[in-house]
Design an enzyme around this catalytic site. Sequence first.
Site, PDB file in Angstrom:
ATOM      1  N   ASN A 189      81.466 128.572  43.819  1.00  0.00           N
ATOM      2  CA  ASN A 189      80.873 129.151  42.736  1.00  0.00           C
ATOM      3  C   ASN A 189      80.751 130.671  42.792  1.00  0.00           C
ATOM      4  O   ASN A 189      80.691 131.319  43.794  1.00  0.00           O
ATOM      5  CB  ASN A 189      79.572 128.311  42.472  1.00  0.00           C
ATOM      6  CG  ASN A 189      78.427 128.128  43.472  1.00  0.00           C
ATOM      7  OD1 ASN A 189      78.216 129.487  44.048  1.00  0.00           O
ATOM      8  ND2 ASN A 189      78.139 127.129  43.484  1.00  0.00           N
ATOM      9  N   ASP A 226      82.112 127.939  38.032  1.00  0.00           N
ATOM     10  CA  ASP A 226      82.378 126.945  38.945  1.00  0.00           C
ATOM     11  C   ASP A 226      83.866 126.909  39.092  1.00  0.00           C
ATOM     12  O   ASP A 226      84.574 127.227  38.253  1.00  0.00           O
ATOM     13  CB  ASP A 226      81.875 125.499  38.653  1.00  0.00           C
ATOM     14  CG  ASP A 226      80.775 125.175  39.160  1.00  0.00           C
ATOM     15  OD1 ASP A 226      80.016 125.970  39.768  1.00  0.00           O
ATOM     16  OD2 ASP A 226      80.041 124.108  38.868  1.00  0.00           O
ATOM     17  N   CYS A 270      71.095 132.373  50.276  1.00  0.00           N
ATOM     18  CA  CYS A 270      70.217 133.484  49.616  1.00  0.00           C
ATOM     19  C   CYS A 270      68.686 133.806  49.603  1.00  0.00           C
ATOM     20  O   CYS A 270      68.248 134.794  49.879  1.00  0.00           O
ATOM     21  CB  CYS A 270      70.804 133.631  48.090  1.00  0.00           C
ATOM     22  SG  CYS A 270      70.311 132.324  47.059  1.00  0.00           S
ATOM     23  N   ARG A 329      84.355 122.307  51.524  1.00  0.00           N
ATOM     24  CA  ARG A 329      84.994 121.967  50.049  1.00  0.00           C
ATOM     25  C   ARG A 329      86.388 122.430  50.080  1.00  0.00           C
ATOM     26  O   ARG A 329      87.089 121.987  49.441  1.00  0.00           O
ATOM     27  CB  ARG A 329      84.143 122.512  48.969  1.00  0.00           C
ATOM     28  CG  ARG A 329      82.769 121.716  48.916  1.00  0.00           C
ATOM     29  CD  ARG A 329      82.729 120.513  48.099  1.00  0.00           C
ATOM     30  NE  ARG A 329      81.645 119.584  47.965  1.00  0.00           N
ATOM     31  CZ  ARG A 329      80.963 119.634  47.082  1.00  0.00           C
ATOM     32  NH1 ARG A 329      81.051 120.425  45.953  1.00  0.00           N
ATOM     33  NH2 ARG A 329      79.699 118.956  47.032  1.00  0.00           N
ATOM     34  N   GLU A 344      78.098 132.737  52.296  1.00  0.00           N
ATOM     35  CA  GLU A 344      77.126 132.930  51.275  1.00  0.00           C
ATOM     36  C   GLU A 344      76.888 134.710  50.858  1.00  0.00           C
ATOM     37  O   GLU A 344      76.048 135.287  51.493  1.00  0.00           O
ATOM     38  CB  GLU A 344      75.650 132.314  51.174  1.00  0.00           C
ATOM     39  CG  GLU A 344      75.119 132.727  49.850  1.00  0.00           C
ATOM     40  CD  GLU A 344      74.182 131.532  49.076  1.00  0.00           C
ATOM     41  OE1 GLU A 344      74.867 130.263  49.220  1.00  0.00           O
ATOM     42  OE2 GLU A 344      73.126 131.684  48.734  1.00  0.00           O
ATOM     43  N   CYS A 370      75.165 135.540  43.880  1.00  0.00           N
ATOM     44  CA  CYS A 370      75.547 135.226  44.758  1.00  0.00           C
ATOM     45  C   CYS A 370      76.739 134.292  44.730  1.00  0.00           C
ATOM     46  O   CYS A 370      77.055 133.771  43.529  1.00  0.00           O
ATOM     47  CB  CYS A 370      74.507 134.388  45.731  1.00  0.00           C
ATOM     48  SG  CYS A 370      73.794 133.097  44.918  1.00  0.00           S
ATOM     49  N   GLU A 403      84.089 120.418  42.463  1.00  0.00           N
ATOM     50  CA  GLU A 403      83.495 121.868  42.616  1.00  0.00           C
ATOM     51  C   GLU A 403      83.709 122.435  44.270  1.00  0.00           C
ATOM     52  O   GLU A 403      82.972 122.013  45.028  1.00  0.00           O
ATOM     53  CB  GLU A 403      82.219 121.988  42.188  1.00  0.00           C
ATOM     54  CG  GLU A 403      81.459 123.257  41.903  1.00  0.00           C
ATOM     55  CD  GLU A 403      80.231 123.407  42.062  1.00  0.00           C
ATOM     56  OE1 GLU A 403      79.524 122.606  42.155  1.00  0.00           O
ATOM     57  OE2 GLU A 403      79.957 124.594  43.154  1.00  0.00           O
ATOM     58  N   GLU A 455      71.628 113.850  50.325  1.00  0.00           N
ATOM     59  CA  GLU A 455      72.791 113.620  49.226  1.00  0.00           C
ATOM     60  C   GLU A 455      72.416 112.007  48.904  1.00  0.00           C
ATOM     61  O   GLU A 455      72.862 111.631  47.752  1.00  0.00           O
ATOM     62  CB  GLU A 455      74.178 113.797  49.671  1.00  0.00           C
ATOM     63  CG  GLU A 455      74.625 115.087  49.514  1.00  0.00           C
ATOM     64  CD  GLU A 455      74.582 115.479  48.151  1.00  0.00           C
ATOM     65  OE1 GLU A 455      74.286 114.988  47.189  1.00  0.00           O
ATOM     66  OE2 GLU A 455      74.964 116.915  47.707  1.00  0.00           O
TER      67      GLU A 455
END
Lengths: 503, 503
Positions: free
Chosen positions: A437, A416, A304, A469, A353, A462, A434, A336
């Site tokens: 979102n 979420d 975004c 996922r 997105e 957004c 998760e 990560e």
Amino acid sequence: MEHELETELTLSGPPPHPEALEPLVAQVAKDAIQRTVGQRGTATVLRSALDGLTLKVTFGADGARPHQTLLAFARRLGEELGRKERIGVRGFRATRYRVKFTVEPPPAKPITLPLPHTLTLDGTTAVLELTDLSEEALRDNWMDRAVALVQEKARKQAYEGKEQYWALLTQSPKREHPFQGDPTEEMIRRNWVRSGPTKGKWFLGPRAAHLLRTMERIARTEVLEPLGFVEVVQPHHDSFDILLKTGHLEGLPGEFYYVAEPKTRDPAAWESFTDTVKITRHVPEEKLAQLVAPPSAISCYAQCPTIYWWLSGRTLPLEGLPLRIYDRTAISNRYESGGRHGLERVDEFHRIEPVYIGAPEQLVALREKLLDRYRHVFDQVMELEWRTAWVTPFYMQQSGGVGVEDAQERVKGTIDFEAYLPYRGTREGSEWLEFQNLSIVGDKYTKAFTIRTQRGELWSGCSGIGLERWLTAFLAQKGLDPEHWPEGFRRYAGDVPPNIDFL
Amino acid sequence: MEHELETELTLSGPPPHPEALEPLVAQVAKDAIQRTVGQRGTATVLRSALDGLTLKVTFGADGARPHQTLLAFARRLGEELGRKERIGVRGFRATRYRVKFTVEPPPAKPITLPLPHTLTLDGTTAVLELTDLSEEALRDNWMDRAVALVQEKARKQAYEGKEQYWALLTQSPKREHPFQGDPTEEMIRRNWVRSGPTKGKWFLGPRAAHLLRTMERIARTEVLEPLGFVEVVQPHHDSFDILLKTGHLEGLPGEFYYVAEPKTRDPAAWESFTDTVKITRHVPEEKLAQLVAPPSAISCYAQCPTIYWWLSGRTLPLEGLPLRIYDRTAISNRYESGGRHGLERVDEFHRIEPVYIGAPEQLVALREKLLDRYRHVFDQVMELEWRTAWVTPFYMQQSGGVGVEDAQERVKGTIDFEAYLPYRGTREGSEWLEFQNLSIVGDKYTKAFTIRTQRGELWSGCSGIGLERWLTAFLAQKGLDPEHWPEGFRRYAGDVPPNIDFL
């Protein structure tokens, strides 16, 4: 807030009539105070004195920021001195800038700042003194930001160790799960995926790639296209300028992959490097460091920010609102570190997105429609066991967005979507994944990027559709064998290509 | 080639029977020479002497590489000394390594190397002497690579300033072009695209994004799917290890965007950085430099290296050949510096890269099929004016691939597809746009990545389908108005979404 600002203005030459200086300073200061303070507080000149070419002036203020007064004072004084005395003001600085303000809750641990200062705390009363501030630092409101930072750090100390705010919203029916394994482990075993050549990144062979693209197709066909979202294609490097505006650069710099340009493209400059590589088959790190510029951008973290950049400075016609666009091209990266696990928590992922911009009530209505379409996908197409929760993400707690108290209203904030992963343990005892979102962020970004419409408030939001996922959530519940996949999903998947076999 | 290698071997202790050393050295050297030189040339021990714990041995060789003999000699000598004298060989190095070889053509300009050396040239005869080579440098064949580098630099001097090899293969019919403008300029004017926040990158609004995706759909539907190519999804960071194997790191390091990881994800380590950003709204470059590791990878330059990595060490079953896969996910980056122009020459682009691996004759047959499908797309769907040419790309000239002489056979090599851009000038007087290529590279990459099959040679090749290039070629000839687009293309484009209007 009480302020005291000691400044030094440098004159371009000795005043021809020094006796006229004091009344002129008093008059210009009075005007400047009137124009910059007005009814909001009080301000005075506490002292002023000329020492050679240096004019020392100390402002006191209560409820107003004296550096604003100083800016007006210096400009006007220069004009007046030029007109009357044929000298000017070369520049100014603050030798000392002191402010007394309230900090709540009173911090229990020391607070540090990365510039020369003293900070004393007494209960909820803080006194911050910055020394040696340049003209630029004064113009650029460093003191205001330093005060905000002290207050933020005190709040953060209070939150420390507390969980992110989380409140269950909805929950799907429980389902039977034909598979109990770790889907990544199973995909590795079947050669569907290979752990990539750099950290936390994966190579998806034909079957895994096909399923990832199936998730993309479902999201576009079932969610985005019915709701009128159109695709854009954005660059996958985010500039520092953009991340300064969104606040990401102050919130998450340890999670970025940085991008650095070569200093030059000239092969002659690189010759010693390339010759060394040719002879040793190793990368000479020091030579490389000399040839590569400092980082100037990052590999996309979220999509975004660059979408907002695209719209920066634009006025959107009311009749086109809510604007609904999405990117599925930029590849997202997160460093990560220790948290990596399989395809669930990776350093590189593929996300759609959608971004929406419109009046607050338009966004609230759109959120309902999005929730409805997502529900359809997860219940009817993928037949997942999933739930939603109202959360306040870290970046909103930390970078001047809504606090937890605002989140209670549940207008601005984040939902979420979490999926149960059987291999992690029981429904109650294990952490759910998760996998999606959806946020409304208010006018934070439309303001930061000066995106306007003809009238009324312009909010934005957004939703992050993480394809890895989605894939992991689905495979963790259904397994890798198509016979256990729901009919709705199988229709989307079509003919899954055979994997490439190795001997 | 004549070699002379002066070495020093360090013994772990004084030999108990020094008088036995000389015959032992002679015997072990004889064995080592026999095993490493064989019929390929001659080698002898020119001198040997013991000085304290240092055994100095000088090998001479003609047509054979004495450092290979040294490796065998040192290993065997250690074994023998251990067995007979209870001492060992701690290590070895070369004090001097001299080789005489032929360089053609004789270089006109000095040749440099990035390690201690002397190089003397007399016509086509070169004598290179390296000094102080470590055991690792000897094991790792630095001398061989140094010789190859000198020869490469001599060849490169001869090529310098000459054009890339180019020979016209086919040419489409001439066509009338309804548009004469620069398509990027026109897209900017209509707000279809915006020049991105970092160098040479573009943000595509809905119409441009739709057309880019249309190109992708045409390539997949008309070329890749009919020929049995299946999609994979690859990481978009290329590791240095991979680029060392492909030779890219020695060929093009000034064209890469480098990727650097944070040294840590720990917020405490980043606090001074984030605090400074919060107060100053600028990036403190020095603090950042301390927190970011040296570059360790690059943003994807070409997709095929990581595809080869995925298959590295694998044996492909014969019945699955030719293997046909493609990636359309990794985003390609090139630091273009001064050469940027519009969407034609950019720092970021989106490419489909089909890769094929099989027997040489399979790849030659597949190339014909690919050419046929491409011809169909450019003639019947897009109705372009285009041509093909046989070329030898820089990387093949430079990094040990086929030379121009091999290219004449036109088995291994590259075909470029070029489109006429009316806005650049006349057909004859202007540079056409390379918008596509197709290569067969022989066994260069299958060998480098140890990709095998049960029997027979395994070659590979790839084809770069640059979507921005397809788009620019098309729009430069047809313009931005759909009424001038061919029927076949309009069918693929479907409903082009309206652009987002700004006030």
